[in-house]
Design a protein around this motif. Structure first.
Motif, PDB file in Angstrom:
ATOM      1  N   PRO A  46       1.815 -10.259   0.697  1.00 13.38           N
ATOM      2  CA  PRO A  46       1.382 -10.321  -0.705  1.00 13.38           C
ATOM      3  C   PRO A  46      -0.027  -9.760  -0.871  1.00 13.38           C
ATOM      4  O   PRO A  46      -0.933 -10.100  -0.113  1.00 13.38           O
ATOM      5  N   GLY A  47      -0.204  -8.876  -1.855  1.00 14.97           N
ATOM      6  CA  GLY A  47      -1.517  -8.314  -2.136  1.00 14.97           C
ATOM      7  C   GLY A  47      -1.951  -7.208  -1.201  1.00 14.97           C
ATOM      8  O   GLY A  47      -3.110  -6.764  -1.260  1.00 14.97           O
ATOM      9  N   ALA A  48      -1.066  -6.729  -0.345  1.00 22.34           N
ATOM     10  CA  ALA A  48      -1.428  -5.667   0.602  1.00 22.34           C
ATOM     11  C   ALA A  48      -1.843  -4.401  -0.138  1.00 22.34           C
ATOM     12  O   ALA A  48      -1.357  -4.111  -1.236  1.00 22.34           O
ATOM     13  N   ILE A  49      -2.756  -3.652   0.473  1.00 25.93           N
ATOM     14  CA  ILE A  49      -3.268  -2.410  -0.114  1.00 25.93           C
ATOM     15  C   ILE A  49      -2.691  -1.229   0.660  1.00 25.93           C
ATOM     16  O   ILE A  49      -2.820  -1.159   1.882  1.00 25.93           O
ATOM     17  N   ILE A  50      -2.067  -0.316  -0.075  1.00 24.96           N
ATOM     18  CA  ILE A  50      -1.489   0.887   0.525  1.00 24.96           C
ATOM     19  C   ILE A  50      -2.446   2.051   0.274  1.00 24.96           C
ATOM     20  O   ILE A  50      -2.768   2.348  -0.884  1.00 24.96           O
ATOM     21  N   ILE A  51      -2.902   2.695   1.320  1.00 25.29           N
ATOM     22  CA  ILE A  51      -3.825   3.824   1.192  1.00 25.29           C
ATOM     23  C   ILE A  51      -3.133   5.058   1.741  1.00 25.29           C
ATOM     24  O   ILE A  51      -2.855   5.146   2.936  1.00 25.29           O
ATOM     25  N   ASP A  52      -2.868   6.003   0.863  1.00 25.97           N
ATOM     26  CA  ASP A  52      -2.055   7.177   1.204  1.00 25.97           C
ATOM     27  C   ASP A  52      -2.938   8.416   1.336  1.00 25.97           C
ATOM     28  O   ASP A  52      -3.545   8.860   0.364  1.00 25.97           O
ATOM     29  N   HIS A  53      -2.991   8.982   2.545  1.00 26.34           N
ATOM     30  CA  HIS A  53      -3.797  10.182   2.798  1.00 26.34           C
ATOM     31  C   HIS A  53      -2.963  11.465   2.741  1.00 26.34           C
ATOM     32  O   HIS A  53      -3.473  12.545   3.040  1.00 26.34           O
ATOM     33  N   THR A  54      -1.698  11.351   2.357  1.00 20.50           N
ATOM     34  CA  THR A  54      -0.794  12.500   2.314  1.00 20.50           C
ATOM     35  C   THR A  54      -1.156  13.437   1.151  1.00 20.50           C
ATOM     36  O   THR A  54      -1.531  12.976   0.076  1.00 20.50           O
ATOM     37  N   THR A  55      -1.027  14.737   1.370  1.00 19.06           N
ATOM     38  CA  THR A  55      -1.158  15.685   0.266  1.00 19.06           C
ATOM     39  C   THR A  55       0.145  15.659  -0.524  1.00 19.06           C
ATOM     40  O   THR A  55       1.201  16.013  -0.002  1.00 19.06           O
ATOM     41  N   THR A  56       0.070  15.217  -1.776  1.00 16.41           N
ATOM     42  CA  THR A  56       1.255  15.065  -2.612  1.00 16.41           C
ATOM     43  C   THR A  56       1.013  15.692  -3.974  1.00 16.41           C
ATOM     44  O   THR A  56      -0.073  16.174  -4.284  1.00 16.41           O
TER      45      THR A  56
END
Length: 279
Positions: free
Chosen positions: A82-92
């Motif tokens: 619960p409350g996890a942070i997703i950090i996406d470094h992908t070029t999208t």
């Protein structure tokens, strides 16, 4: 605890840097052996993405594209705390970053897009550039952790998706630059210019310093007062074409530029500054 999904050249070196900084990192990769290789360096590898993210407060991702990000996050979702942070470094795409920010917020999680101008060595050494935009409160909270992973964290403000857009704009420049350099090398070969001679020129005359001024000139409303007339630029462009043709070589980008120049000259802009072709 942190998790990292995607153990390509960039992701695996991000993990190595995190471990050196004292972080506990759980990792996953579609090809499991790539994740397992990092166990000897202190990471803990998992076969399933959902298991890799269990207990993690931050989940970092470096994958191929929008589709792979959505697929992997869907697989990881059952394990998210619960409350996890997703950090996406992908070029999208910009649209993909916006949609994921909205959709994961509705599910009770934070999704933050943070694409990078970093190669594998940068990821290992925590140098290079990381881009970010969106909710300022989230950015403020993440800045200390993200700053440890990069040389420079660039904040583009509150617009969600702006970081994705800026990464694409930067990559467009890099792609065009590479093709431009290919033509430069081909012309140099045709004119019997060695690589060392070319490097000597660019070590003393740095065209990179012209970029900001060139962009401003191109964006100006009036190019009728030239510093280099389009007619003269087109003349030089023909010299490029002639020299390579005579040597039996072929340019890639210059013929397209010549055709664009011809169009603007035919439309009456020959005496304007040559940057008018950027309109």
């Amino acid at each position: 605890m942190k998790a990292f999904l995607g153990m390509g050249l960039l992701g695996s070196n991000f993990v190595r840097a995190m471990i050196k900084q004292g972080e506990t990192v759980q990792v996953w990769n579609r090809t499991a052996s790539r994740a397992q290789e990092l166990e000897k360096e202190g990471a803990k590898a998992f076969i399933y993405a959902a298991d890799a993210v269990k207990g993690a407060t931050e989940i970092h991702i470096t994958l191929k594209d929008d589709a792979s990000v959505d697929e992997v996050l869907k697989a990881a979702e059952p394990g998210l705390a619960p409350g996890a942070i997703i950090i996406d470094h992908t070029t999208t795409s910009k649209e993909g970053a916006i949609a994921r920010t909205r959709d994961w917020k509705e599910k009770g999680f934070t999704y933050q897009h943070a694409p990078v101008f970093m190669g594998p060595i940068n990821a290992l050494e925590s140098t290079g550039y990381m881009l970010i935009s969106g909710d300022e409160a989230i950015i403020t909270a993440l800045t200390p952790a993200l700053s440890k992973l990069t040389g420079t964290l660039i904040n583009f403000g509150e617009e969600v998706g702006k970081a994705a857009a800026m990464k694409l704009a930067g990559n467009a420049f890099l792609v065009c630059l590479t093709v431009s350099l290919k033509d430069t090398l081909t012309l140099s070969k045709s004119l019997d210019i060695s690589l060392d001679e070319l490097l000597k020129l660019f070590s003393m005359w740095n065209p990179g310093t012209l970029i900001s001024g060139r962009l401003k000139r191109m964006a100006a409303p009036d190019q009728s007062k030239p510093s280099w007339e389009l007619n003269m630029a087109r003349k030089d462009t023909q010299l490029f074409l002639d020299a390579t043709q005579q040597a039996g070589n072929e340019l890639v980008l210059v013929p397209v530029i010549a055709a664009l120049m011809d169009k603007f000259i035919n439309d009456g802009f020959g005496s304007h500054d040559w940057t008018v072709i950027g309109k």
